[in-house]
Design an enzyme around this catalytic site. Structure first.
Site, PDB file in Angstrom:
ATOM      1  N   LYS A  58      42.388  37.292  41.236  1.00 34.17           N
ATOM      2  CA  LYS A  58      41.261  36.468  40.897  1.00 34.17           C
ATOM      3  C   LYS A  58      41.174  35.029  41.516  1.00 34.17           C
ATOM      4  CE  LYS A  58      43.207  34.651  36.483  1.00 34.17           C
ATOM      5  NZ  LYS A  58      42.978  33.176  37.100  1.00 34.17           N
ATOM      6  N   THR A  59      42.107  34.379  41.571  1.00 32.40           N
ATOM      7  CA  THR A  59      42.034  33.078  42.228  1.00 32.40           C
ATOM      8  C   THR A  59      41.870  33.032  43.520  1.00 32.40           C
ATOM      9  OG1 THR A  59      44.120  32.317  40.650  1.00 32.40           O
ATOM     10  CG2 THR A  59      43.484  31.211  42.788  1.00 32.40           C
ATOM     11  N   ASP A  88      37.027  29.562  35.473  1.00 32.09           N
ATOM     12  CA  ASP A  88      38.283  30.519  35.589  1.00 32.09           C
ATOM     13  C   ASP A  88      38.464  30.871  34.220  1.00 32.09           C
ATOM     14  OD1 ASP A  88      40.210  32.265  36.671  1.00 32.09           O
ATOM     15  OD2 ASP A  88      41.775  30.407  36.930  1.00 32.09           O
ATOM     16  N   GLU A  89      39.240  32.081  33.767  1.00 28.90           N
ATOM     17  CA  GLU A  89      39.873  32.370  32.468  1.00 28.90           C
ATOM     18  C   GLU A  89      38.651  32.298  31.513  1.00 28.90           C
ATOM     19  OE1 GLU A  89      42.646  33.766  32.315  1.00 28.90           O
ATOM     20  OE2 GLU A  89      43.929  32.942  33.741  1.00 28.90           O
ATOM     21  N   GLN A 103      43.085  40.398  28.702  1.00 29.14           N
ATOM     22  CA  GLN A 103      44.138  39.411  28.577  1.00 29.14           C
ATOM     23  C   GLN A 103      43.554  38.430  27.617  1.00 29.14           C
ATOM     24  OE1 GLN A 103      46.310  38.707  32.450  1.00 29.14           O
ATOM     25  NE2 GLN A 103      44.694  39.507  33.265  1.00 29.14           N
ATOM     26  N   ARG A 123      53.283  41.649  33.521  1.00 33.28           N
ATOM     27  CA  ARG A 123      54.195  40.787  34.152  1.00 33.28           C
ATOM     28  C   ARG A 123      55.180  41.434  35.274  1.00 33.28           C
ATOM     29  NH1 ARG A 123      50.340  37.783  34.038  1.00 33.28           N
ATOM     30  NH2 ARG A 123      49.330  39.462  33.367  1.00 33.28           N
TER      31      ARG A 123
END
Length: 757
Positions: free
Chosen positions: A34-35, A219-220, A250, A601
């Site tokens: 995503k970044t 973002d987020e 998430q 993770r």
């Protein structure tokens, strides 16, 4: 800049980065880049001739902002002109320019959490409210929650007018805000709240910034609260060129105000929005993703998506059934050591847990195995304030010359012995050449202390009593004496998650003492302190050293590791008791999202562990394996529970009761539980499980229990006492209590905090 720089992206990433006009929702699954997409989208806008001055990207952390800014600059030097910052940094910059419109000076101060709590405490005192009922952190959290919902003091007072306690909190809120303004100060919540208010009250200012920021990227987005949601919508003009990136799967911060509905209703807010899903994962193996997908699909409140990868399938998820928490920690340590001996690095491993208190058993085994580690998201177990407080009591009792331990606890919990009195006492001790403990015995003869001599003498006599008790008593019993007679746990209880975590940590320290006694012959206070010192002495490892990472599942979000252990995968731990018993209706889905975050993770290997029994909250309990484990199809799981025929360490009943026999209880099913609570036969039910003199009522300070009593636990809900054992020479009781859905748990009556039904 190469013409085809978007060719570095996969088809869905490229589609998202190439979209320029109108609202855009990007569902970015874990490890889907995503970044990278946000970075390339900004670079694409600049390439198309958009002035970087007209672009703003908002993140949640300075680290994310810094990383995004650096990536954009590497693609296009003009990216340095893009406004990339966190929510709070963005609003502070705006307020410095415009806050005078709200009656504040542009040189306003920003109060951190400690400043805010100090001011809240002063307000509670000024209003003459009971500090025990209106504990500082409880009130501060209540005020913060209102601000995050954009609710001011007047509105809060109106809404809470029929609630005596909360109406008083509203009064504190109003006074607190007046004092903040008098100081020309803002707390962290005000930074967002006042920016939203500024835009609402002065449309011309909002229009100026809407014209400035024609392209807004966030973002987020799944982590935004109500105030942040409103701010984003204001800046983007409720339908402009707004691009939000996030993953509802998430969303794990509901406890601090995040609202998952913000991202799920984006398409309702913006019917013309384009939605793109990034589902290709670049991080994990196919098997790990298969397990994660299988768990998260059980949530109803989510946007349908499924992660996939071109990575290899990899090994299956390894499930380990430990005997107890000690065996669980030993398995982690042994697995890490075997991996390192085969060429891996300690830094390849991470251990994730639901609660901070779980780290203690893992830390103990890693240290004793010589495995270096670093603790993230908090201080090490034995360095946590509540643990150090209790440990300092033990040190002062064992070594009366330990001035450091004495000073730490002389006013913890508060006894009215302030810093001025401690300074006068220290001066006297220095003049007479005595340790503080010894000098305190002369308190009545120190003129400067005046009326402060009495609480000092009372404290010293308490320590003397504890020292006498410690000569023949168990360390665990000494700890109970300290916790009970100082009301230490009650002083931690403030109605917040943080307060409950501190209580859990204090109780976990008690569990450590119980374990030590069960595993040692002739366990003494001195030997216990020696072992704790050995376990806590881990500062030899450099900050950047190759070490295993220990952190909570919440803290792990945004990180990745080659190999991940998720420990304590049991009902009433993960998922938590509140989620299991229905006290938090939406909590179970958030807990499942937390599990999904934990699974994803892991890049190469994932271990999940649970224990047959463990000491939890100072009691020996048996939790069922987590439902999240059961939701993973067998094709993705490999059982590895044959490590040296692992079994629970021999554990005496409760806190090391008489004998050494292990008590076993039949399973209590739902019908039997209901039968026990029926009016006609509670005794018949309890007699099925109680044995010997278990039904005998035993004298105990604060009341007695007998088999058949109905109780209510703050952790497990309604329960039925099925067995009672005499403890500590008839001064206490060990209770076995059956709970619907949670099974049989053991408690020490004086620490159980039960309500009778």
């Amino acid at each position: 800049m190469a013409k085809n720089f978007l060719d570095d992206l996969n088809p869905m990433q490229r589609e998202a980065a190439a979209h320029t006009e109108g609202p855009l929702l990007i569902f970015a699954g874990a490890g889907s880049g995503k970044t990278r997409v946000l970075t390339y989208r900004i670079a694409r806008l600049i390439e198309l001739g958009i002035d970087p001055f007209n672009i703003i990207a908002i993140t949640f952390t300075n680290k994310a902002a810094r990383e995004m800014r650096e990536r954009v600059n590497r693609i296009n030097p003009k990216g340095s002109y893009v406004w990339v910052s966190t929510f709070h940094s963005t609003c502070v910059r705006l307020l410095r320019r415009e806050i005078n419109m709200l009656g504040y000076g542009s040189g306003f101060s920003i109060f951190d959490a400690q400043d805010s709590e100090r001011l809240v405490k002063a307000c509670v005192a000024e209003l003459g409210l009971d500090e025990k009922l209106y504990q500082t952190r409880f009130v501060a959290n209540a005020i913060s929650g209102q601000k995050n919902e954009l609710i001011g003091p007047t509105e809060f007072a109106r809404a809470s007018s029929n609630d005596y306690r909360m109406s008083n909190v509203a009064d504190v809120y109003e006074l607190y805000q007046r004092k903040l303004r008098a100081c020309n100060a803002l707390d962290f919540d005000d930074i967002i709240l006042l920016t939203v208010r500024l835009f609402e009250e002065f449309p011309e200012i909002l229009e100026k910034y809407q014209e400035r920021f024609r392209y807004v990227l966030v973002d987020e987005y799944q982590d935004t609260n109500t105030a942040q949601y409103r701010l984003v919508n204001q800046l983007s003009g409720w339908g402009g060129n707004l691009c939000v990136v996030g993953d509802d799967d998430q969303s794990i911060y509901g406890w601090r105000g995040a609202n998952i509905r913000n991202i799920l209703r984006f398409e309702e807010d913006y019917p013309q929005a384009r939605t793109i899903k990034l589902e290709q994962n670049y991080r994990s193996t196919g098997t790990i993703l298969g397990a994660a997908n299988a768990v998260i699909k059980n949530n109803r409140n989510r946007s349908e998506k499924k992660l996939w990868t071109e990575n290899a399938s990899g090994s299956r998820v390894k499930l380990y059934k430990a005997g107890d928490e000690g065996d669980e920690g030993a398995f982690v340590a042994e697995t890490v050591k075997n991996g390192v001996s085969s060429g891996a690095s300690y830094g390849d491993y991470a251990v994730l847990y639901r609660n901070n208190s779980q780290s203690r058993a893992i830390e103990d085994r890693l240290v004793l195995s010589g495995v270096p580690y670093r603790l993230y998201g908090g201080v090490r177990f034995y360095e946590r304030k509540e643990v150090k407080d209790i440990l300092s009591y033990l040190k002062a009792i064992e070594n009366p010359s330990d001035d450091l331990a004495f000073v730490r606890i002389i006013n913890v919990p508060r006894r009215g012995i302030g810093e001025a009195s401690i300074a006068k006492l220290s001066e006297y001790a220095a003049d007479t050449g005595q340790p503080l403990y010894a000098a305190s015995r002369d308190a009545e003869g120190i003129p400067q202390l005046k009326n402060k001599a009495r609480p000092i003498l009372d404290f010293v006599r308490f320590l003397d009593d504890c020292a006498e008790f410690a000569k023949d008593g168990k360390v665990s019993d000494l700890l109970r004496k300290i916790l009970e007679e100082t009301d230490y746990l009650e002083n931690l209880r403030d109605g917040t998650d943080e307060g409950e975590n501190r209580i859990q940590n204090a109780q976990e320290f008690l569990s450590k003492a119980v374990e030590f006694e069960e595993g040692s012959d002739g366990a003494s206070l001195g030997s216990f302190l020696e072992e704790v010192a050995l376990v806590a002495d881990i500062d030899n490892f450099e900050e950047g050293a190759d070490a295993v990472s220990l952190l909570t599942l919440h803290s792990a979000k945004g990180l990745e590791f080659d190999t991940v252990f998720i420990v304590g995968a049991e009902e009433n731990i993960f998922p938590s008791t509140r989620s299991v018993n229905g006290a938090d209706p939406e909590g179970l889905e958030e807990e499942r999202r937390l599990c999904y975050v934990g699974f994803t993770r892991a890049k190469r290997e994932l271990y999940v562990t649970h224990a047959l029994s463990r000491v939890q909250y100072g009691a020996s309990v048996r939790n069922a394996v987590s439902r999240f484990v059961k939701e993973v199809p067998l094709e993705f799981v490999e059982n590895v529970r044959d490590r040296q025929n692992a079994r629970p360490q021999t554990r005496k009943s409760g806190f090391g009761g008489e004998g050494g026999a292990t008590e076993t209880y039949a399973a209590v099913n739902k019908n039997e539980f209901a039968e026990g609570f029926s009016r006609k036969s509670p005794a018949a039910f309890s007699n099925t499980y109680a044995s010997g003199a278990a039904g005998r009522a035993i004298g105990r300070r604060g009341g007695t229990y007998k088999a058949g009593d109905k109780v209510k636990s703050p952790a497990y809900g309604r329960g039925l006492v099925i067995a009672v054992r005499d403890k500590n020479g008839e001064q206490d009781q060990e209770l076995s209590v059956a709970f619907e859905g949670a099974g049989v748990k053991k408690f020490i009556a004086s620490l159980a905090n039960f309500e009778r039904e």
